[in-house]
Design an enzyme around this catalytic site. Sequence first.
Site, PDB file in Angstrom:
ATOM      1  N   ARG A 194       2.493   8.032 -12.014  1.00  0.00           N
ATOM      2  CA  ARG A 194       1.329   9.040 -12.058  1.00  0.00           C
ATOM      3  C   ARG A 194       0.834   9.183 -13.917  1.00  0.00           C
ATOM      4  O   ARG A 194       1.601   9.270 -15.054  1.00  0.00           O
ATOM      5  CB  ARG A 194       1.140  10.115 -11.763  1.00  0.00           C
ATOM      6  CG  ARG A 194       0.935  10.128 -10.208  1.00  0.00           C
ATOM      7  CD  ARG A 194      -0.696   8.855  -9.337  1.00  0.00           C
ATOM      8  NE  ARG A 194      -0.416   8.917  -7.468  1.00  0.00           N
ATOM      9  CZ  ARG A 194       0.156   8.074  -6.897  1.00  0.00           C
ATOM     10  NH1 ARG A 194       0.800   7.187  -7.860  1.00  0.00           N
ATOM     11  NH2 ARG A 194      -0.015   8.663  -5.938  1.00  0.00           N
ATOM     12  N   HIS A 253      -1.170  -1.126 -11.507  1.00  0.00           N
ATOM     13  CA  HIS A 253      -0.015  -0.348 -10.111  1.00  0.00           C
ATOM     14  C   HIS A 253       0.264  -1.122  -9.048  1.00  0.00           C
ATOM     15  O   HIS A 253      -0.161  -1.046  -8.608  1.00  0.00           O
ATOM     16  CB  HIS A 253      -1.244   0.480  -9.793  1.00  0.00           C
ATOM     17  CG  HIS A 253      -0.665   1.165  -9.088  1.00  0.00           C
ATOM     18  ND1 HIS A 253      -1.477   3.022  -9.082  1.00  0.00           N
ATOM     19  CD2 HIS A 253       0.136   1.587  -8.361  1.00  0.00           C
ATOM     20  CE1 HIS A 253      -0.488   3.778  -8.968  1.00  0.00           C
ATOM     21  NE2 HIS A 253       0.343   3.611  -8.191  1.00  0.00           N
TER      22      HIS A 253
HETATM   23  C1  GLV Z   1       1.032   4.152  -4.813  1.00  0.00           C
HETATM   24  O1  GLV Z   1       0.479   5.399  -5.638  1.00  0.00           O
HETATM   25  C2  GLV Z   1       1.542   5.776  -3.875  1.00  0.00           C
HETATM   26  O2  GLV Z   1       1.828   6.695  -4.192  1.00  0.00           O
HETATM   27  O3  GLV Z   1       2.400   5.179  -2.682  1.00  0.00           O
END
Ligand code: GLV
Length: 325
Positions: free
Chosen positions: A240, A288
Amino acid sequence: MHIVIAHSDAGAGHAWRHELAARLPGARLALDPATPDGRDTAAEPAGAGTANGFAAEYAVGWAPPADFFERHPGLRAFFAAGAGVDRLMRHPGLPAGLPVVRLEDAGMGPLMAEYCLHELLRIAGRHDAYAALQAQRRWEELPAIARQDLPVGVFGVGVLGAQVARHLGAAGFTVRGFARSPRRVEGVEVMHGPDGWRAFLAATRVLILLAPLTAETENAIDAAALDALRPGGWLVNIARGALVVDADLIAALDTGRLAGATLDVFREEPLPPAHPFWTHPRIRVTPHVSGPTLVSVSAAQVVEGLAAMRRGEPPRGLVDRRRGY
Ligand code: GLV
């Protein structure tokens, strides 16, 4: 069994409904009407509706809308369509006693391990330096960095972090882990506690972040932590964005204290166009993507969790609400 699906991405919502319907033929499934495209109910079994009155017993989703829990007061559990539940934990409507279940791996682990291995091989093989040389049309051979000179530290050795650590160890890297509490990961030295944190950082040249975002881990990677790494280190963040103090990271890269960073996650996503990370010469940005949710594998895990709950057993991935993950 009535299940409501609340996904912030319309395509993913439909995929979840499809995968769950295939595994739970007797269940009534509905997309929450407030989620994108939630009004398309054509594929549902007869009788299922998406009206607010749909008496859902279970919910599956990602980033449910603000009034979601108010509209579904009969929920017995919320199954998160992801591994990290930090955002859900901050949802103002999330009932205090509602069991929350998160995905445990669901196919993400090997992909995240490969993402990290790819970065380590780029670092070891000096590929960023070669890209810079190519831009100058310069033919120059650089010494590769030996694997023993790239000790790896994995911050967060839960289900995903442990897989990443083991995979990198098997590829010939020296890997240490850091966890909140004592933990065993085969073939990996796992440290914990404040002294362990200092020793972990001091031994690490490539720091990989896989810890959950909690009040304890937020901003953990600040100037002091970056300064404690072995000189000429790298940061790889696939957890994160808020684990890292952005300005401290940029400062460490600018002074050369840190050689580079690969960032897959950010405080704000999508990363705003004006953010300095986009253009920093020592930062690689990916959107991401290191551990995508594979809906079919994830749906199988949710079905397993539903069965456990209906037997009165705790499902795999049950979140400890006090701990926050
Ligand atoms: C992605 O960031 C997840 O938490 O699966």
